[in-house]
Write a protein that holds these residues in place. Structure first.
Motif, mmCIF file in Angstrom:
data_model
loop_
_atom_site.group_PDB
_atom_site.id
_atom_site.type_symbol
_atom_site.label_atom_id
_atom_site.label_comp_id
_atom_site.label_asym_id
_atom_site.label_seq_id
_atom_site.Cartn_x
_atom_site.Cartn_y
_atom_site.Cartn_z
ATOM 1 N N ILE A 118 94.055 -74.193 15.470
ATOM 2 C CA ILE A 118 95.017 -73.180 15.915
ATOM 3 C C ILE A 118 94.710 -71.922 15.126
ATOM 4 N N ALA A 119 94.534 -70.821 15.824
ATOM 5 C CA ALA A 119 94.268 -69.557 15.144
ATOM 6 C C ALA A 119 95.181 -68.477 15.697
ATOM 7 N N ARG A 120 95.637 -67.617 14.813
ATOM 8 C CA ARG A 120 96.403 -66.435 15.203
ATOM 9 C C ARG A 120 95.451 -65.242 15.117
ATOM 10 N N TYR A 121 95.298 -64.506 16.222
ATOM 11 C CA TYR A 121 94.344 -63.403 16.266
ATOM 12 C C TYR A 121 95.071 -62.065 16.281
ATOM 13 N N ASP A 122 94.624 -61.160 15.428
ATOM 14 C CA ASP A 122 95.172 -59.812 15.410
ATOM 15 C C ASP A 122 94.743 -59.081 16.679
ATOM 16 N N ARG A 123 95.677 -58.502 17.399
ATOM 17 C CA ARG A 123 95.354 -57.844 18.665
ATOM 18 C C ARG A 123 94.496 -56.597 18.468
ATOM 19 N N THR A 124 94.528 -56.018 17.284
ATOM 20 C CA THR A 124 93.756 -54.804 17.033
ATOM 21 C C THR A 124 92.356 -55.107 16.517
ATOM 22 N N THR A 125 92.253 -56.055 15.582
ATOM 23 C CA THR A 125 90.972 -56.314 14.916
ATOM 24 C C THR A 125 90.305 -57.609 15.351
#
Length: 265
Positions: A173-180
């Motif tokens: 499970i990964a949370r991805y930054d929408r900007t970077t």
């Protein structure tokens, strides 16, 4: 409540004798006035209409009867405004189940399908084997809610291995930054509840091939986040993956959220 005057026109002539009738009327009218220091229950037979500058309730108040509004707010727009007074429910757990259908790939990187159907590839990768994954669309995530568990369900269809594949069998499970596009793990490194966590990955802590293969029956690997698991859809999107070097049928992921407020329904 307003009572009539004892003397007509509220005029008391000079040198007038004060009779017992007038004193009795004064005593009766005074006893019927509201006592705003000691409170009490009052039952007027007519509505109490407060106009002019209106009325302000300076402390906690309760309206037990019905509330009727008249079109006096602005022009013809009747309303009652509540400032930051959303109904709040006790925290409760809700469940969403996601199928792996149409989310598959093979190779060094898993293939993800976002809600628009576009293909997205990211760095959740094992050195070899099958890698499948998906970006979870916003309708299955509850903004402001806390992800309590993610239960990955899958079944081995291939032959039992001669040794435990190790890191090649894992979920992620990964949370991805929408900007970077930078990824963040939802669990710190270490072993907890029979699960070994490392970076964004998790795998079962088993010691024998028999325990690992589980007879080919459905395996449920429960990923329990301990950080970064409050959903913030405006800032992040979320990816899930399954990696294995054995022929595997992925069944789905069950997500359990703790929802603190009905605004996150």
């Amino acid at each position: 409540m307003r009572r009539p005057h004892v003397m007509p026109g509220n005029l008391w002539p000079g040198r007038m004798a004060l009779s017992s009738r007038k004193l009795s009327a004064l005593d009766l009218y005074s006893s019927e006035l509201m006592n705003f220091d000691e409170g009490g229950t009052f039952n007027p037979i007519e509505p109490i209409v407060i106009g002019g500058a209106g009325m302000e309730l300076g402390s906690a108040s309760e309206v037990l009867g019905g509330v009727t509004t008249n079109p006096k707010y602005g022009s013809t727009d009747p309303r009652i405004e509540l400032v930051d007074q959303w109904p709040v429910h006790a925290a409760r757990t809700i469940t969403k189940t996601i199928s792996w259908a149409n989310c598959d790939g093979f190779g060094a990187q898993p293939v993800y399908f976002n809600e628009s159907g576009a293909v997205y590839q990211t760095g959740l990768a094992a050195s070899s084997g099958l890698n499948i994954g998906m970006i979870v669309d916003g309708h299955r995530l509850h903004d402001g809610a806390t992800l309590v568990t993610a239960t990955f369900s899958y079944r081995y269809n291939g032959s039992k291995p001669t040794a435990i594949p190790g890191g090649n069998e894992s979920v992620g499970i990964a949370r991805y930054d929408r900007t970077t596009d930078a990824s963040t793990a939802l669990h710190s490194a270490g072993t907890a509840g029979g699960i070994v966590y490392s970076s964004v990955f998790a795998r079962r802590d088993v010691s024998t091939v028999e325990d690992f293969f589980a007879g080919g029956n459905v395996i449920n690997l429960v990923f329990t986040p301990n950080q970064n698991n409050v959903i913030a859809k405006a800032s992040y999107y979320y990816g899930f993956s399954l990696q294995t070097s054995i022929e595997t049928e992925a069944l789905g992921v069950k997500l359990e959220f703790s929802v603190p407020d009905q605004r996150h329904e």
